[in-house]
Design a protein around this motif. Structure first.
Motif, PDB file in Angstrom:
ATOM      1  N   HIS A 119     -32.033  67.057 -60.796  1.00  0.00           N
ATOM      2  CA  HIS A 119     -30.663  67.566 -60.720  1.00  0.00           C
ATOM      3  C   HIS A 119     -30.072  67.611 -62.118  1.00  0.00           C
ATOM      4  O   HIS A 119     -30.519  66.887 -63.013  1.00  0.00           O
ATOM      5  CB  HIS A 119     -29.826  66.667 -59.805  1.00  0.00           C
ATOM      6  CG  HIS A 119     -30.621  66.143 -58.644  1.00  0.00           C
ATOM      7  ND1 HIS A 119     -31.127  66.962 -57.652  1.00  0.00           N
ATOM      8  CD2 HIS A 119     -31.061  64.886 -58.358  1.00  0.00           C
ATOM      9  CE1 HIS A 119     -31.827  66.231 -56.807  1.00  0.00           C
ATOM     10  NE2 HIS A 119     -31.806  64.969 -57.201  1.00  0.00           N
ATOM     11  N   HIS A 176     -28.595  71.090 -58.131  1.00  0.00           N
ATOM     12  CA  HIS A 176     -29.207  70.017 -57.355  1.00  0.00           C
ATOM     13  C   HIS A 176     -30.490  70.499 -56.701  1.00  0.00           C
ATOM     14  O   HIS A 176     -30.680  71.710 -56.488  1.00  0.00           O
ATOM     15  CB  HIS A 176     -28.232  69.431 -56.327  1.00  0.00           C
ATOM     16  CG  HIS A 176     -27.819  70.389 -55.245  1.00  0.00           C
ATOM     17  ND1 HIS A 176     -28.527  70.590 -54.087  1.00  0.00           N
ATOM     18  CD2 HIS A 176     -26.740  71.173 -55.144  1.00  0.00           C
ATOM     19  CE1 HIS A 176     -27.910  71.465 -53.327  1.00  0.00           C
ATOM     20  NE2 HIS A 176     -26.826  71.840 -53.952  1.00  0.00           N
ATOM     21  N   ALA A 177     -31.340  69.561 -56.379  1.00  0.00           N
ATOM     22  CA  ALA A 177     -32.624  69.870 -55.727  1.00  0.00           C
ATOM     23  C   ALA A 177     -33.364  70.973 -56.474  1.00  0.00           C
ATOM     24  O   ALA A 177     -33.783  71.975 -55.881  1.00  0.00           O
ATOM     25  CB  ALA A 177     -32.390  70.244 -54.262  1.00  0.00           C
ATOM     26  N   TYR A 197     -38.163  63.784 -54.516  1.00  0.00           N
ATOM     27  CA  TYR A 197     -36.704  63.752 -54.634  1.00  0.00           C
ATOM     28  C   TYR A 197     -36.143  64.842 -55.533  1.00  0.00           C
ATOM     29  O   TYR A 197     -34.953  65.129 -55.491  1.00  0.00           O
ATOM     30  CB  TYR A 197     -36.247  62.385 -55.147  1.00  0.00           C
ATOM     31  CG  TYR A 197     -36.559  61.280 -54.159  1.00  0.00           C
ATOM     32  CD1 TYR A 197     -37.713  60.519 -54.278  1.00  0.00           C
ATOM     33  CD2 TYR A 197     -35.699  61.015 -53.096  1.00  0.00           C
ATOM     34  CE1 TYR A 197     -38.009  59.522 -53.361  1.00  0.00           C
ATOM     35  CE2 TYR A 197     -35.989  60.019 -52.181  1.00  0.00           C
ATOM     36  CZ  TYR A 197     -37.144  59.281 -52.317  1.00  0.00           C
ATOM     37  OH  TYR A 197     -37.438  58.302 -51.417  1.00  0.00           O
ATOM     38  N   GLY A 198     -36.998  65.444 -56.392  1.00  0.00           N
ATOM     39  CA  GLY A 198     -36.531  66.557 -57.194  1.00  0.00           C
ATOM     40  C   GLY A 198     -35.713  66.150 -58.391  1.00  0.00           C
ATOM     41  O   GLY A 198     -35.560  64.965 -58.717  1.00  0.00           O
ATOM     42  N   GLN A 214     -31.410  64.405 -63.975  1.00  0.00           N
ATOM     43  CA  GLN A 214     -31.404  63.155 -63.200  1.00  0.00           C
ATOM     44  C   GLN A 214     -32.388  63.278 -62.055  1.00  0.00           C
ATOM     45  O   GLN A 214     -32.592  64.364 -61.499  1.00  0.00           O
ATOM     46  CB  GLN A 214     -29.999  62.888 -62.667  1.00  0.00           C
ATOM     47  CG  GLN A 214     -29.855  61.687 -61.743  1.00  0.00           C
ATOM     48  CD  GLN A 214     -29.693  62.067 -60.294  1.00  0.00           C
ATOM     49  OE1 GLN A 214     -28.924  62.953 -59.954  1.00  0.00           O
ATOM     50  NE2 GLN A 214     -30.406  61.386 -59.411  1.00  0.00           N
ATOM     51  N   SER A 246     -30.360  62.927 -53.218  1.00  0.00           N
ATOM     52  CA  SER A 246     -30.665  62.066 -54.361  1.00  0.00           C
ATOM     53  C   SER A 246     -29.802  62.402 -55.571  1.00  0.00           C
ATOM     54  O   SER A 246     -30.058  61.908 -56.666  1.00  0.00           O
ATOM     55  CB  SER A 246     -32.155  62.153 -54.730  1.00  0.00           C
ATOM     56  OG  SER A 246     -32.513  63.482 -55.056  1.00  0.00           O
ATOM     57  N   TRP A 247     -28.778  63.234 -55.389  1.00  0.00           N
ATOM     58  CA  TRP A 247     -27.896  63.598 -56.485  1.00  0.00           C
ATOM     59  C   TRP A 247     -26.461  63.138 -56.207  1.00  0.00           C
ATOM     60  O   TRP A 247     -26.080  62.892 -55.086  1.00  0.00           O
ATOM     61  CB  TRP A 247     -27.909  65.118 -56.714  1.00  0.00           C
ATOM     62  CG  TRP A 247     -27.490  65.919 -55.534  1.00  0.00           C
ATOM     63  CD1 TRP A 247     -26.223  66.324 -55.209  1.00  0.00           C
ATOM     64  CD2 TRP A 247     -28.348  66.439 -54.504  1.00  0.00           C
ATOM     65  NE1 TRP A 247     -26.241  67.043 -54.024  1.00  0.00           N
ATOM     66  CE2 TRP A 247     -27.528  67.139 -53.585  1.00  0.00           C
ATOM     67  CE3 TRP A 247     -29.729  66.381 -54.261  1.00  0.00           C
ATOM     68  CZ2 TRP A 247     -28.037  67.769 -52.464  1.00  0.00           C
ATOM     69  CZ3 TRP A 247     -30.238  67.011 -53.139  1.00  0.00           C
ATOM     70  CH2 TRP A 247     -29.395  67.694 -52.254  1.00  0.00           C
TER      71      TRP A 247
END
Lengths: 111, 119
Positions: free
Chosen positions: A36, A51-52, A33-34, A91, B104-105
């Motif tokens: 962020h 993100h990612a 999911y990485g 996160q 997922s963010w």
């Protein structure tokens, strides 16, 4: 105690480069999911910054960059500006907890 | 302009209830995943609850499961959080945050609404 670990504070002079670390585990940052990053200016809501792992949303200056290696990640800010003074949060999603998790936050002070 | 605007915060007594609302503009909120995230005074961010676009998937953090209920009103383009049996440690700014399905963010946040639980 946050699932993701960040340093409480970092500082730097205008124009300098700073990095903020975020350490997790194979259940979160190390999972697909990485990671962020969010910027929270004083008195404001969080704003998506990265993100990612490495991707900047439209409008985010390229002074901000993200990286990830294994179960850790970093946010780098180059050419520090006084308006970068804020709290920064990492996160991820934790597959063991089945929950979205945050780091405890890092306060950036621009000297 | 795409934005989320929360309301419904205020002062509640321990054991009391509040209902938070988050109205979206510029998007059809029912196409996105709705979330609530809170921030206690001087503390970090804590994810609380998730609702899928179709409403079939709902998740809660352990800290609020059984006390808080997330829902949406597609006609009003809004997301809600019913908070029951409030505790002093529920005192926080509550943010509505949206996610794109599969991501997922949290790509958009509201300005937050303050909930204070005190006798």
């Amino acid at each position: 105690q946050s699932v993701l670990t960040q340093p409480p504070s970092v500082s730097g002079a205008p124009g300098q480069r700073v990095t903020i670390s975020c350490t997790g585990s194979t259940s979160n940052i190390g999972a697909p999911y990485g990671v962020h990053w969010y910027q929270q200016l004083p008195g404001a809501a969080p704003k998506l910054l990265i993100h990612a792992n490495t991707h900047r949303p439209s409008g985010v200056p390229d002074r901000f960059s993200g990286s990830k290696s294994g179960t850790s990640a970093s946010l780098a800010i180059t050419g520090l500006q006084t308006e970068d003074e804020a709290d920064y949060y990492c996160q991820s999603y934790d597959i063991s907890l089945s929950a979205w998790v945050f780091g405890g936050g890092t306060k950036l002070t621009v000297l | 302009e795409v934005q989320l605007v929360e309301s419904g915060g205020g002062l509640a007594q321990p054991g009391g209830s509040l209902r938070l609302s988050c109205v979206a503009s510029g998007i059809s909120f029912s196409d996105y995943e709705g979330n609530w995230v809170r921030q206690a005074p001087g503390k970090g961010l804590e994810w609380l609850s998730f609702l899928s676009p179709g409403g079939s998937d709902i998740y809660y953090a352990d800290s609020v499961r059984g006390r808080f209920t997330i829902s949406r009103d597609s006609a009003k383009n809004s997301l809600h959080l019913q908070m029951n049996n409030l505790r002093v440690d529920d005192t926080a700014i509550y943010y509505c945050a949206k996610k794109t399905p599969g991501a997922s963010w949290f790509d958009l946040w509201g300005q937050g609404t303050l909930v204070t639980v005190s006798s």
